[in-house]
Each structure stands twice: as structure tokens, then as C-alpha cells.
Design a protein around this motif. Structure first.
Motif, mmCIF file in Angstrom:
data_model
loop_
_atom_site.group_PDB
_atom_site.id
_atom_site.type_symbol
_atom_site.label_atom_id
_atom_site.label_comp_id
_atom_site.label_asym_id
_atom_site.label_seq_id
_atom_site.Cartn_x
_atom_site.Cartn_y
_atom_site.Cartn_z
ATOM 1 N N LYS A 113 -10.093 -12.894 4.903
ATOM 2 C CA LYS A 113 -10.200 -11.793 5.853
ATOM 3 C C LYS A 113 -8.955 -10.913 5.793
ATOM 4 O O LYS A 113 -9.041 -9.671 5.769
ATOM 5 C CB LYS A 113 -10.362 -12.368 7.259
ATOM 6 N N GLN A 114 -7.761 -11.552 5.760
ATOM 7 C CA GLN A 114 -6.517 -10.784 5.678
ATOM 8 C C GLN A 114 -6.404 -10.040 4.357
ATOM 9 O O GLN A 114 -5.915 -8.913 4.301
ATOM 10 C CB GLN A 114 -5.327 -11.724 5.848
ATOM 11 N N ALA A 115 -6.881 -10.677 3.266
ATOM 12 C CA ALA A 115 -6.852 -10.003 1.966
ATOM 13 C C ALA A 115 -7.738 -8.763 1.984
ATOM 14 O O ALA A 115 -7.412 -7.733 1.401
ATOM 15 C CB ALA A 115 -7.314 -10.964 0.870
ATOM 16 N N GLN A 116 -8.889 -8.862 2.678
ATOM 17 C CA GLN A 116 -9.788 -7.711 2.769
ATOM 18 C C GLN A 116 -9.129 -6.567 3.535
ATOM 19 O O GLN A 116 -9.182 -5.404 3.112
ATOM 20 C CB GLN A 116 -11.084 -8.137 3.459
ATOM 21 N N LEU A 117 -8.465 -6.887 4.659
ATOM 22 C CA LEU A 117 -7.806 -5.843 5.450
ATOM 23 C C LEU A 117 -6.647 -5.224 4.683
ATOM 24 O O LEU A 117 -6.443 -4.010 4.711
ATOM 25 C CB LEU A 117 -7.300 -6.455 6.767
ATOM 26 N N HIS A 118 -5.877 -6.077 3.963
ATOM 27 C CA HIS A 118 -4.762 -5.568 3.169
ATOM 28 C C HIS A 118 -5.233 -4.650 2.057
ATOM 29 O O HIS A 118 -4.616 -3.641 1.748
ATOM 30 C CB HIS A 118 -3.973 -6.734 2.575
ATOM 31 N N SER A 119 -6.390 -5.020 1.448
ATOM 32 C CA SER A 119 -6.933 -4.196 0.368
ATOM 33 C C SER A 119 -7.315 -2.811 0.870
ATOM 34 O O SER A 119 -7.081 -1.799 0.207
ATOM 35 C CB SER A 119 -8.151 -4.893 -0.243
ATOM 36 N N GLN A 120 -7.888 -2.739 2.081
ATOM 37 C CA GLN A 120 -8.264 -1.443 2.639
ATOM 38 C C GLN A 120 -7.027 -0.573 2.888
ATOM 39 O O GLN A 120 -7.031 0.620 2.597
ATOM 40 C CB GLN A 120 -9.042 -1.661 3.941
ATOM 41 N N CYS A 121 -5.931 -1.212 3.411
ATOM 42 C CA CYS A 121 -4.702 -0.445 3.639
ATOM 43 C C CYS A 121 -4.082 0.012 2.320
ATOM 44 O O CYS A 121 -3.600 1.131 2.198
ATOM 45 C CB CYS A 121 -3.703 -1.307 4.416
ATOM 46 N N SER A 122 -4.110 -0.869 1.314
ATOM 47 C CA SER A 122 -3.503 -0.534 0.023
ATOM 48 C C SER A 122 -4.212 0.641 -0.628
ATOM 49 O O SER A 122 -3.588 1.499 -1.244
ATOM 50 C CB SER A 122 -3.541 -1.753 -0.898
ATOM 51 N N GLU A 123 -5.547 0.682 -0.524
ATOM 52 C CA GLU A 123 -6.287 1.791 -1.122
ATOM 53 C C GLU A 123 -5.869 3.125 -0.503
ATOM 54 O O GLU A 123 -5.707 4.126 -1.201
ATOM 55 C CB GLU A 123 -7.795 1.565 -0.932
ATOM 56 N N HIS A 124 -5.667 3.137 0.823
ATOM 57 C CA HIS A 124 -5.249 4.373 1.493
ATOM 58 C C HIS A 124 -3.850 4.788 1.037
ATOM 59 O O HIS A 124 -3.597 5.966 0.745
ATOM 60 C CB HIS A 124 -5.265 4.156 3.005
ATOM 61 N N GLU A 125 -2.923 3.810 0.938
ATOM 62 C CA GLU A 125 -1.561 4.120 0.500
ATOM 63 C C GLU A 125 -1.539 4.602 -0.942
ATOM 64 O O GLU A 125 -0.781 5.511 -1.289
ATOM 65 C CB GLU A 125 -0.686 2.869 0.640
ATOM 66 N N GLU A 126 -2.380 4.006 -1.802
ATOM 67 C CA GLU A 126 -2.408 4.417 -3.206
ATOM 68 C C GLU A 126 -2.925 5.849 -3.356
ATOM 69 O O GLU A 126 -2.445 6.609 -4.187
ATOM 70 C CB GLU A 126 -3.266 3.442 -4.016
ATOM 71 N N ARG A 127 -3.924 6.207 -2.528
ATOM 72 C CA ARG A 127 -4.426 7.593 -2.570
ATOM 73 C C ARG A 127 -3.332 8.574 -2.180
ATOM 74 O O ARG A 127 -3.146 9.612 -2.820
ATOM 75 C CB ARG A 127 -5.632 7.730 -1.639
ATOM 76 N N GLU A 128 -2.568 8.228 -1.119
ATOM 77 C CA GLU A 128 -1.476 9.120 -0.705
ATOM 78 C C GLU A 128 -0.407 9.223 -1.803
ATOM 79 O O GLU A 128 0.104 10.312 -2.077
ATOM 80 C CB GLU A 128 -0.848 8.583 0.589
ATOM 81 N N TRP A 129 -0.068 8.083 -2.412
ATOM 82 C CA TRP A 129 0.946 8.105 -3.471
ATOM 83 C C TRP A 129 0.468 8.918 -4.672
ATOM 84 O O TRP A 129 1.241 9.654 -5.283
ATOM 85 C CB TRP A 129 1.265 6.679 -3.873
ATOM 86 N N LYS A 130 -0.812 8.787 -5.038
ATOM 87 C CA LYS A 130 -1.346 9.540 -6.166
ATOM 88 C C LYS A 130 -1.282 11.039 -5.897
ATOM 89 O O LYS A 130 -0.926 11.848 -6.776
ATOM 90 C CB LYS A 130 -2.784 9.108 -6.433
ATOM 91 N N GLU A 131 -1.612 11.436 -4.664
ATOM 92 C CA GLU A 131 -1.545 12.850 -4.304
ATOM 93 C C GLU A 131 -0.098 13.354 -4.365
ATOM 94 O O GLU A 131 0.171 14.452 -4.853
ATOM 95 C CB GLU A 131 -2.114 13.044 -2.894
ATOM 96 N N GLN A 132 0.850 12.526 -3.887
ATOM 97 C CA GLN A 132 2.257 12.924 -3.925
ATOM 98 C C GLN A 132 2.742 13.071 -5.364
ATOM 99 O O GLN A 132 3.469 14.013 -5.695
ATOM 100 C CB GLN A 132 3.103 11.880 -3.199
#
Length: 351
Positions: A113-132
């Protein structure tokens, strides 16, 4: 998944999948534990029974076989007693394994469950980093188009980089691969040679999946060991010694503290926690500058200030000991800033 009448919501399906995965994993672990436990129980009572039989036989022989029937009854009674105890211990063992299975299922459920929640947060951070990162590259291209004087300087730097940086890295690579001196001479003097052109650097065989950007120190250490050590990043040219300017994963503040009492032109290179690459920290007459060095591909280059590509990190450093980093700042790398503490701050990278 929640779009038609009667469909379960995605969250419920995800919850069921996680629960089922945790239950199956715990069940497999419980079965393995039970096989081990059952083997121990069987061996324990088999050995005990064998020892008891041997003792009984010895006693029977001592009384000269006078009471065979009594001995047989005693043996059967002892056998039944051991069988009863064995069955009791089996039941106790099964109960313990069942409780462990339930506990393990709960632990695996929360882990997944924690891995699933972490994966969702990581995807959002990666999108922001890619845009930057896209914005940084776009700004670099715009700066290159507008600065005619910088373009002329880049062209001169590029020619010198081929002679001093790239060729030096490829030359050592040719020597390691056993290439002859004629190939090195053709490359250095830009003479055409037979066959297709060689790549700037040998491709790194990656046995792991690199995230879009660094997410933890553990991941950075693994990236360095998997991708940078094979390219001899941080080593002096053609030696097994670590370069005096190389540092590990240290902060901007630590780098400035190391450079504080040094003169203008002092520098160090530290492993970056922001990009797949490094940060070159430079001592000014008053203050400091920090330049990002991109190492995500098969070359090393500054982000935002210099488009030259170098085959190795050492090539980049050696090149800018003679050529300035930026036209406006005129930075030349003069004095490397070494280690101050023991063990050195890069020891985790080379363990």
C-alpha cells in the motif's frame, strides 16, 4: 473500472489486488515454514523413538528375554505416547505458522500500500522535474541563438575540445581496446579512416532501471557504481588514484565551507543530488559559483553555460584549466580543493 453500472471503483480493485498479493505471498511463506517445521518435528521424534527402542532392547536383553510380552506392551505404550506428543506438537506448530501467516499478510499489505502511494507521488514529481529540465534546455537554446559573440567562443572551444578533451578520452579508450596508433593519429588530426565513425564513449551496460532524476542518496550511490565507475569518473587520467578535486555527495554549504579559505580559482567537483551528474563548485574572489555538469548520456557537459561535450569527467576538468567556463565570468580551474576529513566524503561511492 467504475465506468459502468455494477463496476467496482479503481480504488476497490486496487485494494483487492494488494490484499490478494499480500495473502498469497504470506501463504507461500507459511507453507515453506511449515515444511521446515514438519521436517524438524519428524526428525526429532524419529530420533527419540529410535533411542528409546535401543534402550528398551538393552533392558530386555539384561532380563534374558523373560518377559517378552511385557516388553512389547511397554514398547507399544511408549510408541503411542510419543505419537500423541508428536501430534500435539504438530498442532501447535500449525497454529504458530497460521498466526505468522496472518501477521505476514498484514505486513505485506501495508508495504504494498505504501509503495503504491509513493509511486503516485513519484510520478507527479518526475513530471515536474521533466518540465523544469525542458525549460532549462529551451533557455539554453535561446541563449545560444541570441549571443553571437558566445557562439564564436563556443566554436573555438569546440575545436579545442576535440583536440584536448574528446581525443584524449578516445585515445585512452583505443589503448584499452588494443587499437593501433594509426587510428589514434587519424582521430587527432581529423583524418578519415576506414569504417564507420566511432562513438564518443563506450556505451555503459546498465543492469538497472534509472529513475528520471535522483530520489535518494542510495539511488545516487547505485547510479555512480553502475554507470560512472565503469567510465572512471573521479579518477585521475590513466591511474588508479582518485582525483584531488573529486568529492562525494556533499551539500552546497559543505562545498563552500571547504573552499572558504582558498584563493580565487580553487574548485571541487561533487556528486549532484538534483540531476544525474555533478556540481562544480568554484571559488570567486568574493563568493562562489556552482555549475551543473550533465552526465546522463555518454558524455559530460555543463548545463546552461557551455555546449562542449567531453568523453570523461577528467577531460572536462582538464579542458577548463586552460579555457574559461563562461565569457562573462572568465572562470579558469586552477587549484583543486581536496579532502579535509577521514574517511573521505566519497568513501560510500567506492565501497
Amino acid at each position: 473500472m467504475g465506468e459502468g453500472p455494477g463496476d467496482k471503483p479503481y480504488e476497490e480493485i486496487s485494494e483487492e489486488l494488494i490484499t490478494e498479493r499480500a495473502r498469497l505471498q504470506a501463504q507461500r511463506e507459511a507453507e515453506e515454514l511449515w515444511r521446515q517445521k514438519e521436517a524438524e518435528i519428524t526428525k526429532k521424534f524419529r530420533d527419540a523413538l529410535a533411542n528409546e527402542k535401543a534402550r528398551i532392547l538393552a533392558e530386555k536383553w539384561k532380563v534374558e528375554m523373560e518377559d517378552r510380552k511385557a516388553a512389547k506392551i511397554l514398547e507399544e505404550r511408549i510408541h503411542e505416547e510419543f505419537k500423541r506428543k508428536e501430534e500435539e506438537e504438530r498442532k501447535w506448530g500449525e497454529e504458530q505458522i497460521r498466526l505468522q501467516e496472518e501477521q505476514r499478510a498484514k505486513e505485506l499489505y501495508w508495504t504494498l500500500k505504501q509503495a503504491q502511494l509513493h509511486s503516485q507521488c513519484s510520478e507527479h514529481e518526475e513530471r515536474e522535474w521533466k518540465e523544469q529540465l525542458c525549460r532549462i534546455k529551451a533557455a539554453d537554446e535561446e541563449r545560444s541563438r541570441r549571443a553571437q559573440r558566445a557562439r564564436d567562443e563556443y566554436q573555438r572551444h569546440s575545436f579545442r575540445a576535440i583536440q584536448k578533451g574528446t581525443v584524449a578520452g578516445l585515445s585512452s579508450m583505443f589503448q584499452e581496446l588494443g587499437q593501433n596508433q594509426e587510428q589514434e593519429a587519424r582521430l587527432y588530426h581529423h583524418l578519415p579512416g576506414p569504417g564507420p565513425p566511432l562513438p564518443l564513449a563506450a556505451p555503459v551496460g546498465r543492469t538497472w532501471e534509472r529513475p528520471l532524476r535522483p530520489v535518494s542518496r542510495e539511488i545516487i550511490v547505485r547510479w555512480f557504481k553502475e554507470e560512472q565507475l565503469p567510465r572512471r569518473a573521479g579518477f585521475e587520467r590513466n591511474t588508479k588514484s582518485i582525483a584531488p578535486w573529486f568529492h562525494g555527495i556533499i551539500s552546497r554549504e559543505n562545498a563552500e565551507d571547504l573552499l572558504e579559505n582558498m584563493t580565487e580559482g580553487a574548485f571541487l567537483v561533487r556528486v549532484s543530488e538534483k540531476i544525474w551528474g555533478y556540481t562544480l563548485s568554484y571559488r570567486l574572489q568574493k563568493g562562489f559559483k556552482h555549475f551543473l555538469v550533465d552526465a546522463s548520456g555518454d558524455f559530460y557537459s555543463f548545463l546552461g553555460v557551455d555546449p562542449n561535450r567531453h568523453a570523461t569527467l577528467t577531460d572536462l576538468i582538464d579542458f577548463h584549466k586552460e579555457e574559461i567556463i563562461t565569457v562573462s565570468g572568465g572562470e579558469l580551474l586552477q587549484e583543486p580543493c581536496g579532502q579535509r576529513d577521514s574517511p573521505p566524503d566519497y568513501h560510500l561511492l567506492f565501497e
